[in-house]
Write a protein that holds these residues in place. Sequence first.
Motif, PDB file in Angstrom:
ATOM      1  N   TYR A 178     -35.213-112.472  78.176  1.00  0.00           N
ATOM      2  CA  TYR A 178     -36.637-112.573  78.533  1.00  0.00           C
ATOM      3  C   TYR A 178     -36.924-113.951  79.119  1.00  0.00           C
ATOM      4  CZ  TYR A 178     -41.721-112.099  78.149  1.00  0.00           C
ATOM      5  OH  TYR A 178     -43.067-112.024  78.443  1.00  0.00           O
ATOM      6  N   ASN A 217     -35.614-113.981  82.609  1.00  0.00           N
ATOM      7  CA  ASN A 217     -36.145-112.934  83.502  1.00  0.00           C
ATOM      8  C   ASN A 217     -35.017-112.053  84.038  1.00  0.00           C
ATOM      9  OD1 ASN A 217     -38.914-113.735  83.419  1.00  0.00           O
ATOM     10  ND2 ASN A 217     -38.410-115.436  84.798  1.00  0.00           N
ATOM     11  N   LYS A 218     -34.081-111.739  83.162  1.00  0.00           N
ATOM     12  CA  LYS A 218     -32.938-110.928  83.572  1.00  0.00           C
ATOM     13  C   LYS A 218     -32.778-109.696  82.681  1.00  0.00           C
ATOM     14  CE  LYS A 218     -30.082-114.700  85.467  1.00  0.00           C
ATOM     15  NZ  LYS A 218     -28.780-115.430  85.347  1.00  0.00           N
ATOM     16  N   VAL A 278     -43.974-106.925  83.298  1.00  0.00           N
ATOM     17  CA  VAL A 278     -43.634-106.858  84.730  1.00  0.00           C
ATOM     18  C   VAL A 278     -43.222-105.441  85.114  1.00  0.00           C
ATOM     19  CG1 VAL A 278     -42.026-107.675  86.490  1.00  0.00           C
ATOM     20  CG2 VAL A 278     -42.986-109.286  84.848  1.00  0.00           C
ATOM     21  N   LYS A 333     -45.566-116.690  78.136  1.00  0.00           N
ATOM     22  CA  LYS A 333     -45.308-116.349  79.540  1.00  0.00           C
ATOM     23  C   LYS A 333     -46.389-115.431  80.097  1.00  0.00           C
ATOM     24  CE  LYS A 333     -41.049-115.544  80.732  1.00  0.00           C
ATOM     25  NZ  LYS A 333     -39.738-114.859  80.993  1.00  0.00           N
ATOM     26  N   GLU A 390     -48.517-109.581  77.196  1.00  0.00           N
ATOM     27  CA  GLU A 390     -47.214-108.988  76.907  1.00  0.00           C
ATOM     28  C   GLU A 390     -47.223-108.432  75.487  1.00  0.00           C
ATOM     29  OE1 GLU A 390     -44.293-107.545  78.135  1.00  0.00           O
ATOM     30  OE2 GLU A 390     -43.692-109.479  79.004  1.00  0.00           O
ATOM     31  N   GLN A 446     -41.349-104.166  79.486  1.00  0.00           N
ATOM     32  CA  GLN A 446     -42.035-105.446  79.583  1.00  0.00           C
ATOM     33  C   GLN A 446     -43.177-105.389  80.594  1.00  0.00           C
ATOM     34  OE1 GLN A 446     -38.762-108.076  80.467  1.00  0.00           O
ATOM     35  NE2 GLN A 446     -37.990-108.013  78.353  1.00  0.00           N
TER      36      GLN A 446
END
Length: 365
Positions: A280, A283-284, A137, A185, A189, A135
């Motif tokens: 997603y 955020n885990k 991040v 988000k 992405e 992803q």
Amino acid sequence: MNLLEKPNDTNTIRKIVIFVCIGFVLLVLICAISGYFYVKSALKPVDPNDHRLRTVNIPIGSNINTIARALEEKHIIKSQSVFKYYVKFKKETGFQAGEYELNPSMNFDQIIKSLKTGKVVDNAVVKFTIPEGWQLVQIASIISKETGYSSAQIENRLDDRTFVKILIKKYPKILGTEILNPKVKHPLEGYLFPATYSFYNKKPSIDTTIETVLSHTNYVMTKYQTDMKKEKIKPNTLLTMASLIEEEATAQADRHNIASVFYNRIKAKMPLQTDPTVLYALNKHKQEVSYQDLKVKSPYNTYINKGLPPGPIASPGNASIEAALHPAKTDYLYFLAAKGTGKVYFAKTLSEHNALKQKYITAKK
């Protein structure tokens, strides 16, 4: 009433025709002469007296269009169109990715010779690899480790809407305004294609790094243009579907069958109910999703929202993109990965799916 033309009328028409023909010939002649001098000028160096070196980056996977555009933008050549025709006329090939030091005093042959030398990946000063299914991040963290910029700096630039709008104009074949949807988000992405990227100066700028990756994504996606047009599917939709397949697939999974399940559920107006979209949204990253997790309010939660999420949830590789374009023809509506082995089992009905779940997941706990 006399229908015959008068002599004066005939002479007038004849003169008009002659003038029109002469005008047309002159116009063609002027265009030909102008074209000749334009091409002749474009073949010459931009400035024979300017020997100041300029850095030109040729990303991995660049074609002649990308190369010519980069050379014109850096004012190394006058016309990318003339350069492209010159390369095709001379049947030149073998251009290599790399970062080149060129100057405006070089002619076409000198530029072509330089671009063939290349700089192999092993000589790269900065090099990083984006794995499939990672992803944005996580990718920012990878780039951070190799470039010296903080992950926050890279993420902020990737999410900078003003910058993203510039990129949309530069890469219209893959980036559309839908990535600016407030529900998305991270606009980019899914667009950072999994591959190894190399740079030849100590600290490439964040913008250069991002554009190098996007340029490669653009190159990769060109080979799917025909199929996308045939299937009437936009890049964002394709990459979103492919990202779900990428996140659900295991080493033994049949991506084309997984794709068929998702498409069949959309057709049946059933929610996709895929766990990676929930993670997603949260955020885990964890092995199992709880019932409480499934209730998270997010446009990405495919348990409470039907259809695809607003954008990709990771960067898919070629195998998942191809599966999204060419799903298997099945009646499957369910699938699960067996606990321990990761083998994927498919089912047509809920009762079949529950039986598989009892055998390969519940019984293994």
